[in-house]
Write a protein that holds these residues in place. Structure first.
Motif, mmCIF file in Angstrom:
data_model
loop_
_atom_site.group_PDB
_atom_site.id
_atom_site.type_symbol
_atom_site.label_atom_id
_atom_site.label_comp_id
_atom_site.label_asym_id
_atom_site.label_seq_id
_atom_site.Cartn_x
_atom_site.Cartn_y
_atom_site.Cartn_z
ATOM 1 N N PHE A 186 0.736 -11.971 -8.509
ATOM 2 C CA PHE A 186 0.527 -10.325 -7.902
ATOM 3 C C PHE A 186 -0.707 -9.746 -8.481
ATOM 4 O O PHE A 186 -0.882 -9.902 -9.851
ATOM 5 C CB PHE A 186 1.628 -9.764 -8.911
ATOM 6 C CG PHE A 186 2.962 -10.156 -8.181
ATOM 7 C CD1 PHE A 186 3.647 -9.492 -7.167
ATOM 8 C CD2 PHE A 186 3.775 -11.158 -8.915
ATOM 9 C CE1 PHE A 186 4.894 -9.792 -6.886
ATOM 10 C CE2 PHE A 186 5.211 -11.503 -8.315
ATOM 11 C CZ PHE A 186 5.492 -10.926 -7.263
ATOM 12 N N LEU A 187 -1.495 -9.177 -7.706
ATOM 13 C CA LEU A 187 -2.759 -8.456 -8.236
ATOM 14 C C LEU A 187 -2.746 -6.920 -8.143
ATOM 15 O O LEU A 187 -2.421 -6.388 -6.894
ATOM 16 C CB LEU A 187 -3.756 -9.075 -7.208
ATOM 17 C CG LEU A 187 -4.025 -10.414 -7.525
ATOM 18 C CD1 LEU A 187 -5.246 -11.056 -6.197
ATOM 19 C CD2 LEU A 187 -4.478 -10.820 -8.728
ATOM 20 N N ASP A 188 -2.604 -6.225 -9.321
ATOM 21 C CA ASP A 188 -2.537 -4.943 -9.238
ATOM 22 C C ASP A 188 -3.680 -4.118 -9.221
ATOM 23 O O ASP A 188 -4.681 -3.923 -10.090
ATOM 24 C CB ASP A 188 -1.765 -4.405 -10.460
ATOM 25 C CG ASP A 188 -1.009 -2.876 -10.259
ATOM 26 O OD1 ASP A 188 -1.700 -2.238 -9.239
ATOM 27 O OD2 ASP A 188 -0.403 -2.499 -11.124
ATOM 28 N N GLU A 189 -4.008 -3.610 -7.937
ATOM 29 C CA GLU A 189 -5.369 -2.995 -7.673
ATOM 30 C C GLU A 189 -6.530 -3.581 -8.238
ATOM 31 O O GLU A 189 -7.438 -3.176 -9.192
ATOM 32 C CB GLU A 189 -5.442 -1.487 -8.397
ATOM 33 C CG GLU A 189 -4.372 -0.663 -7.474
ATOM 34 C CD GLU A 189 -4.820 0.934 -7.896
ATOM 35 O OE1 GLU A 189 -5.887 1.332 -8.089
ATOM 36 O OE2 GLU A 189 -3.573 1.610 -8.054
ATOM 37 N N PRO A 190 -6.870 -4.954 -7.886
ATOM 38 C CA PRO A 190 -7.884 -5.770 -8.416
ATOM 39 C C PRO A 190 -9.350 -5.029 -8.050
ATOM 40 O O PRO A 190 -10.132 -5.463 -9.003
ATOM 41 C CB PRO A 190 -7.657 -7.107 -7.608
ATOM 42 C CG PRO A 190 -7.118 -6.640 -6.288
ATOM 43 C CD PRO A 190 -6.056 -5.494 -6.813
ATOM 44 N N ALA A 191 -9.365 -4.392 -7.062
ATOM 45 C CA ALA A 191 -10.775 -3.949 -6.791
ATOM 46 C C ALA A 191 -11.125 -2.582 -7.209
ATOM 47 O O ALA A 191 -12.100 -1.811 -7.195
ATOM 48 C CB ALA A 191 -11.026 -3.757 -5.315
ATOM 49 N N ILE A 234 0.805 -1.057 0.065
ATOM 50 C CA ILE A 234 -0.132 -0.066 -0.019
ATOM 51 C C ILE A 234 0.699 1.362 -0.039
ATOM 52 O O ILE A 234 2.111 1.221 0.151
ATOM 53 C CB ILE A 234 -1.081 0.103 1.156
ATOM 54 C CG1 ILE A 234 -0.171 0.264 2.480
ATOM 55 C CG2 ILE A 234 -1.885 -1.320 1.166
ATOM 56 C CD1 ILE A 234 -1.059 0.362 3.781
ATOM 57 N N GLY A 235 0.321 2.434 -0.229
ATOM 58 C CA GLY A 235 0.797 3.801 -0.359
ATOM 59 C C GLY A 235 0.189 4.688 -1.043
ATOM 60 O O GLY A 235 -0.918 4.324 -1.827
ATOM 61 N N GLU A 252 -3.529 -2.441 -3.386
ATOM 62 C CA GLU A 252 -5.047 -1.925 -3.142
ATOM 63 C C GLU A 252 -5.113 -0.941 -2.635
ATOM 64 O O GLU A 252 -4.403 -0.518 -1.494
ATOM 65 C CB GLU A 252 -5.596 -3.005 -2.557
ATOM 66 C CG GLU A 252 -7.033 -2.898 -2.617
ATOM 67 C CD GLU A 252 -7.802 -2.687 -3.955
ATOM 68 O OE1 GLU A 252 -8.071 -1.355 -4.005
ATOM 69 O OE2 GLU A 252 -7.664 -3.461 -4.732
ATOM 70 N N HIS A 253 -5.983 0.068 -2.655
ATOM 71 C CA HIS A 253 -6.398 1.224 -2.054
ATOM 72 C C HIS A 253 -7.490 1.329 -1.048
ATOM 73 O O HIS A 253 -7.705 1.941 -0.151
ATOM 74 C CB HIS A 253 -6.509 2.487 -3.066
ATOM 75 C CG HIS A 253 -5.353 3.201 -3.568
ATOM 76 N ND1 HIS A 253 -4.358 3.857 -3.010
ATOM 77 C CD2 HIS A 253 -4.746 2.977 -4.994
ATOM 78 C CE1 HIS A 253 -3.595 4.079 -3.859
ATOM 79 N NE2 HIS A 253 -3.701 3.322 -5.263
ATOM 80 N N ASP A 254 -8.262 0.084 -1.138
ATOM 81 C CA ASP A 254 -9.638 -0.234 -0.483
ATOM 82 C C ASP A 254 -8.879 -0.587 0.893
ATOM 83 O O ASP A 254 -8.525 -2.003 1.102
ATOM 84 C CB ASP A 254 -10.337 -1.210 -1.067
ATOM 85 C CG ASP A 254 -11.706 -1.332 -0.169
ATOM 86 O OD1 ASP A 254 -11.470 -1.426 0.792
ATOM 87 O OD2 ASP A 254 -12.755 -1.375 -1.068
ATOM 88 N N GLY A 303 5.052 4.469 -5.836
ATOM 89 C CA GLY A 303 5.899 3.468 -6.678
ATOM 90 C C GLY A 303 5.627 2.093 -6.668
ATOM 91 O O GLY A 303 6.234 1.003 -6.927
ATOM 92 N N LYS A 304 4.438 1.762 -6.174
ATOM 93 C CA LYS A 304 4.040 0.299 -5.943
ATOM 94 C C LYS A 304 3.895 -0.353 -7.281
ATOM 95 O O LYS A 304 4.432 -1.427 -7.325
ATOM 96 C CB LYS A 304 2.495 0.351 -5.588
ATOM 97 C CG LYS A 304 2.433 1.193 -4.029
ATOM 98 C CD LYS A 304 0.969 1.086 -3.359
ATOM 99 C CE LYS A 304 -0.011 1.781 -4.401
ATOM 100 N NZ LYS A 304 0.217 3.133 -4.546
#
Length: 260
Positions: free
Chosen positions: A179-184, A36-37, A214-216, A42-43
């Motif tokens: 690796f899941l890049d922002e799946p939501a 997160i961040g 993820e941002h959630d 840089g994620k």
């Protein structure tokens, strides 16, 4: 748990900009880790480095694969994928004009090699292998309740189902790390709840290491066993969800307040 991926002092420079700065981290077998961040931390760049989309400026990435530990530096994305690292992207990258089944079959082709003569002349062994791949793909889709959509074009699926298919396609590569890049991203609350159940199912049934950006925060705190926090390309903190929620530096830089 033993370490499956080790990152040492990873750096990525784009001209005069340092997008990833001296990042070190470890991933263990069969765990779920969140990255997160804030935006621009840089994620995704870090994901791209780990999966071979871009090359590091310095530092080392070591992966413990089925044939021993290998260095991923300098390897191309397809080579890293073949070693056992699969990913999804922020923007869905399905083959939208292919069916659900064909999207999964494409991901499975690297696992099955057929001889030139068998392929050219369509020998019985060719059809036998094709049938085996199709059976495995259909069984995988059934695990994720997509068996009724095998003949549907990917572009005609609802957004949340497209996200699900993208994860299934990644699993079809039989990875050791997913690796899941922002799946939501872009999902409504109902779709996000379905995604949470899906990721838990992946972890439970496939016993692989899952890493997600993820941002959630409710999703992250509900799923992750460990969390890494990036800020301005550097590692700000790491720890359990409880430790991260209570970390003053993380609260100041990103969370803003403790997450319930």
């Amino acid at each position: 748990m033993s370490t499956i991926l080790k990152v040492d002092d990873l750096v990525k420079n784009f001209g005069g900009l340092t997008a990833v700065s001296d990042v070190s981290m470890t991933l263990n077998d069969d765990e779920l880790v969140a990255l997160i961040g804030p935006n621009g931390a840089g994620k995704t760049t870090l994901f791209n480095l780990l999966t071979g989309v871009i090359t590091p400026s310095s530092g080392a990435i070591s992966f413990r694969g089925p044939k021993g530990t290998v260095t991923l530096n300098g390897k191309k994305a397809y080579q890293i994928a073949n070693l056992g690292l699969a990913r999804t992207f922020q923007n869905i990258r399905l083959f939208k004009d292919l069916t659900v089944l064909d999207n999964v079959l494409v991901a499975m082709t690297s696992q099955y090699k057929e001889g030139l003569l068998s392929t050219l002349f369509r020998l019985p062994s060719y059809y036998k292998k094709e049938a085996k791949i199709a059976k495995e793909a259909t069984e995988l889709l059934a695990i994720f309740d997509l068996q009724e959509s095998v003949d549907v074009l990917a572009k005609n699926l609802p957004y949340g189902i497209q996200r699900r298919l993208e994860i299934v396609r990644a699993l079809a590569m039989k990875p050791q790390i997913l690796f899941l890049d922002e799946p939501a991203a872009g999902m409504n609350p109902e779709e996000t709840a379905d995604l949470t159940r899906l990721i838990k199912k992946v972890q439970r049934e496939f016993h692989i290491t899952v890493v997600l950006i993820e941002h959630d925060m409710s999703l992250v705190m509900n799923l992750a066993e460990r969390i890494y926090v990036l800020d301005h390309g550097a590692m700000l903190a790491q720890g359990t969800p409880t430790e991260i929620k209570q970390n003053p530096a993380v609260i100041k830089a990103y969370l803003g307040e403790e997450v319930s």
